[in-house]
Design an enzyme around this catalytic site. Structure first.
Site, mmCIF file in Angstrom:
data_model
loop_
_atom_site.group_PDB
_atom_site.id
_atom_site.type_symbol
_atom_site.label_atom_id
_atom_site.label_comp_id
_atom_site.label_asym_id
_atom_site.label_seq_id
_atom_site.Cartn_x
_atom_site.Cartn_y
_atom_site.Cartn_z
ATOM 1 N N ASN A 1 0.876 -1.175 0.000
ATOM 2 C CA ASN A 1 0.000 0.000 0.000
ATOM 3 C C ASN A 1 0.910 1.221 0.000
ATOM 4 O O ASN A 1 1.455 1.589 1.028
ATOM 5 C CB ASN A 1 -0.894 -0.042 1.251
ATOM 6 C CG ASN A 1 -1.702 1.235 1.418
ATOM 7 O OD1 ASN A 1 -1.778 2.064 0.510
ATOM 8 N ND2 ASN A 1 -2.314 1.384 2.591
ATOM 9 N N TRP A 2 1.053 1.799 -1.173
ATOM 10 C CA TRP A 2 1.996 2.917 -1.301
ATOM 11 C C TRP A 2 1.489 4.188 -0.627
ATOM 12 O O TRP A 2 2.243 5.141 -0.449
ATOM 13 C CB TRP A 2 2.263 3.219 -2.779
ATOM 14 C CG TRP A 2 3.133 2.219 -3.476
ATOM 15 C CD1 TRP A 2 3.667 1.070 -2.938
ATOM 16 C CD2 TRP A 2 3.581 2.278 -4.834
ATOM 17 N NE1 TRP A 2 4.407 0.420 -3.886
ATOM 18 C CE2 TRP A 2 4.374 1.136 -5.065
ATOM 19 C CE3 TRP A 2 3.383 3.177 -5.888
ATOM 20 C CZ2 TRP A 2 4.974 0.875 -6.293
ATOM 21 C CZ3 TRP A 2 3.962 2.915 -7.117
ATOM 22 C CH2 TRP A 2 4.763 1.777 -7.307
ATOM 23 N N LYS A 3 0.203 4.236 -0.335
ATOM 24 C CA LYS A 3 -0.413 5.454 0.222
ATOM 25 C C LYS A 3 -0.121 6.641 -0.717
ATOM 26 O O LYS A 3 0.009 6.438 -1.926
ATOM 27 C CB LYS A 3 0.065 5.699 1.649
ATOM 28 C CG LYS A 3 -0.139 4.448 2.514
ATOM 29 C CD LYS A 3 -0.023 4.689 3.982
ATOM 30 C CE LYS A 3 -0.263 3.373 4.716
ATOM 31 N NZ LYS A 3 -0.258 3.507 6.165
ATOM 32 N N HIS B 1 -9.612 1.254 4.578
ATOM 33 C CA HIS B 1 -8.359 1.457 5.314
ATOM 34 C C HIS B 1 -8.624 2.413 6.476
ATOM 35 O O HIS B 1 -9.422 3.349 6.358
ATOM 36 C CB HIS B 1 -7.285 2.027 4.381
ATOM 37 C CG HIS B 1 -5.939 2.027 5.018
ATOM 38 N ND1 HIS B 1 -5.554 3.006 5.903
ATOM 39 C CD2 HIS B 1 -4.903 1.161 4.947
ATOM 40 C CE1 HIS B 1 -4.335 2.732 6.349
ATOM 41 N NE2 HIS B 1 -3.919 1.612 5.776
ATOM 42 N N GLU C 1 -7.069 4.832 7.578
ATOM 43 C CA GLU C 1 -6.854 6.249 7.259
ATOM 44 C C GLU C 1 -8.074 6.831 6.539
ATOM 45 O O GLU C 1 -8.425 7.992 6.740
ATOM 46 C CB GLU C 1 -5.555 6.407 6.441
ATOM 47 C CG GLU C 1 -4.331 6.197 7.332
ATOM 48 C CD GLU C 1 -3.099 5.661 6.626
ATOM 49 O OE1 GLU C 1 -3.016 5.705 5.387
ATOM 50 O OE2 GLU C 1 -2.200 5.174 7.355
ATOM 51 N N GLU D 1 -5.774 -4.812 10.463
ATOM 52 C CA GLU D 1 -4.764 -3.771 10.687
ATOM 53 C C GLU D 1 -5.079 -3.027 11.967
ATOM 54 O O GLU D 1 -5.886 -2.080 11.962
ATOM 55 C CB GLU D 1 -4.759 -2.786 9.514
ATOM 56 C CG GLU D 1 -4.407 -3.430 8.192
ATOM 57 C CD GLU D 1 -3.751 -2.432 7.259
ATOM 58 O OE1 GLU D 1 -2.630 -2.704 6.828
ATOM 59 O OE2 GLU D 1 -4.349 -1.376 6.985
ATOM 60 N N GLY E 1 2.113 2.365 10.742
ATOM 61 C CA GLY E 1 3.059 3.474 10.595
ATOM 62 C C GLY E 1 3.729 3.881 11.899
ATOM 63 O O GLY E 1 4.377 4.922 11.966
ATOM 64 N N SER F 1 3.089 -2.087 10.399
ATOM 65 C CA SER F 1 4.528 -2.146 10.648
ATOM 66 C C SER F 1 5.139 -3.519 10.365
ATOM 67 O O SER F 1 6.029 -3.969 11.088
ATOM 68 C CB SER F 1 4.846 -1.690 12.076
ATOM 69 O OG SER F 1 4.437 -0.352 12.263
ATOM 70 N N GLY G 1 2.624 -1.081 4.309
ATOM 71 C CA GLY G 1 2.685 0.345 3.999
ATOM 72 C C GLY G 1 4.127 0.787 3.773
ATOM 73 O O GLY G 1 4.716 0.559 2.715
ATOM 74 N N GLY G 2 4.715 1.385 4.790
ATOM 75 C CA GLY G 2 6.050 1.971 4.678
ATOM 76 C C GLY G 2 7.080 1.074 4.003
ATOM 77 O O GLY G 2 7.835 1.522 3.127
HETATM 78 P P1 PGA Z 1 2.607 0.337 7.689
HETATM 79 O O1 PGA Z 1 1.157 0.552 7.029
HETATM 80 O O2 PGA Z 1 3.143 -0.962 7.145
HETATM 81 O O3 PGA Z 1 3.393 1.529 7.267
HETATM 82 O O4 PGA Z 1 2.387 0.256 9.159
HETATM 83 C C1 PGA Z 1 0.278 -0.519 6.838
HETATM 84 C C2 PGA Z 1 -0.990 -0.032 6.200
HETATM 85 O O5 PGA Z 1 -1.438 1.084 6.516
HETATM 86 O O6 PGA Z 1 -1.595 -0.733 5.368
#
Ligand code: PGA
Length: 251
Positions: A9-11, A95, A97, A167, A173, A212, A233-234
């Site tokens: 997930n590149w966001k 998600h 977010e 999640e 994050g 994470s 994500g990251g």
């Molecule tokens: P993260 O994000 O790996 O940076 O914690 C995961 C996500 O939001 O899907």
């Protein structure tokens, strides 16, 4: 038998130049690995170039959000049909977010999930509790409600055409990963809840863990019996990290 899966997930990250560099390395790193499924979920404007880059590789692609509406006067929205135009096979819905920052409630998320499925796109449905909810010991209740909204709208059978991502919001994050057993407990709770409605679907349901996940903890997480891979994500922005995580799912 469930097949492991890793989705990036590149966001809201990337650029044409950065994406090319990242994907060149990821494509090379994953070449020939066909046991697990790999997916990259990119920002909308890059879907065309990503389709070009990935179309003859073992990596699928998708979006991070989609409109619940088919078409019409919805300024700024993107429809499932548009995603299909660019070969998207997956879309992330719900998600945390989107839920926390853009006001998406359980019902809106369920509508997006349904819209994706109607278009033949596999929704990656995110569920998870906040830190306050975990501390209040209502994790299971929160997740049950998030899933119930989808099941009420679409029926439990729809889960056979979907992926769930657990999640925990406190792990996203933050560098604070859920312990493998902590995540496993919630995954088992999700699977057993669905098994009460339809055992065959629960058995085949792919449930990813997200929050994470890094190269150094992926293997321990993916070794748990109900964790079928990760939503990353990251670490999906760093080729060597992402490739290692994908390889951990492959073994
Ligand atoms: P993260 O994000 O790996 O940076 O914690 C995961 C996500 O939001 O899907």
């Amino acid at each position: 038998m469930r097949r492991k899966m890793v989705a990036g997930n590149w966001k809201m990250h990337g650029s044409l130049v950065e994406n090319k560099r990242l994907l060149d390395a990821v494509i090379a790193g994953l070449d020939g690995l066909n046991e697990a499924r790999f997916v990259v979920c990119a920002p909308y404007p890059y879907l065309s170039s990503i389709q070009n880059a990935l179309q003859s590789t073992n990596i699928a692609w998708g979006a991070q959000n989609v409109s619940q509406f088919e078409k019409g006067a919805y300024t700024g929205e993107v429809s499932t049909t548009m995603l299909k135009d660019f070969g998207c096979r997956y879309v992330i819905v719900g998600h945390s977010e989107r839920r926390a920052l853009f006001g998406e409630n359980n019902f809106i998320v369920a509508e997006k999930y349904l819209a994706a499925q109607r278009a033949g796109i596999t929704p990656i449905l995110c569920v998870g509790e906040t830190l306050e909810q975990r501390e209040a010991e209502i994790t299971e209740q929160v997740i049950e409600e998030q899933l119930a909204a989808v099941i009420e709208l679409t029926g439990v059978e729809s889960l056979s055409q979907s992926v769930i991502a657990y999640e925990p919001v406190w792990a996203i994050g933050t560098g604070k990963t859920a312990l493998p057993q902590q995540a496993q407990d919630v995954h088992a709770f999700i699977r057993s809840g669905i098994a009460k409605k339809n055992a065959a679907i629960a058995k085949e349901l792919v449930i990813l863990y997200g929050g994470s996940v890094k190269a150094n903890n992926a293997a321990d997480l993916f070794a748990m019996p109900d964790i079928d891979g990760g939503l990353i994500g990251g670490a999906s922005l760093v080729a060597s990290e992402f490739v290692s995580i994908c390889r951990a799912a492959h073994h």
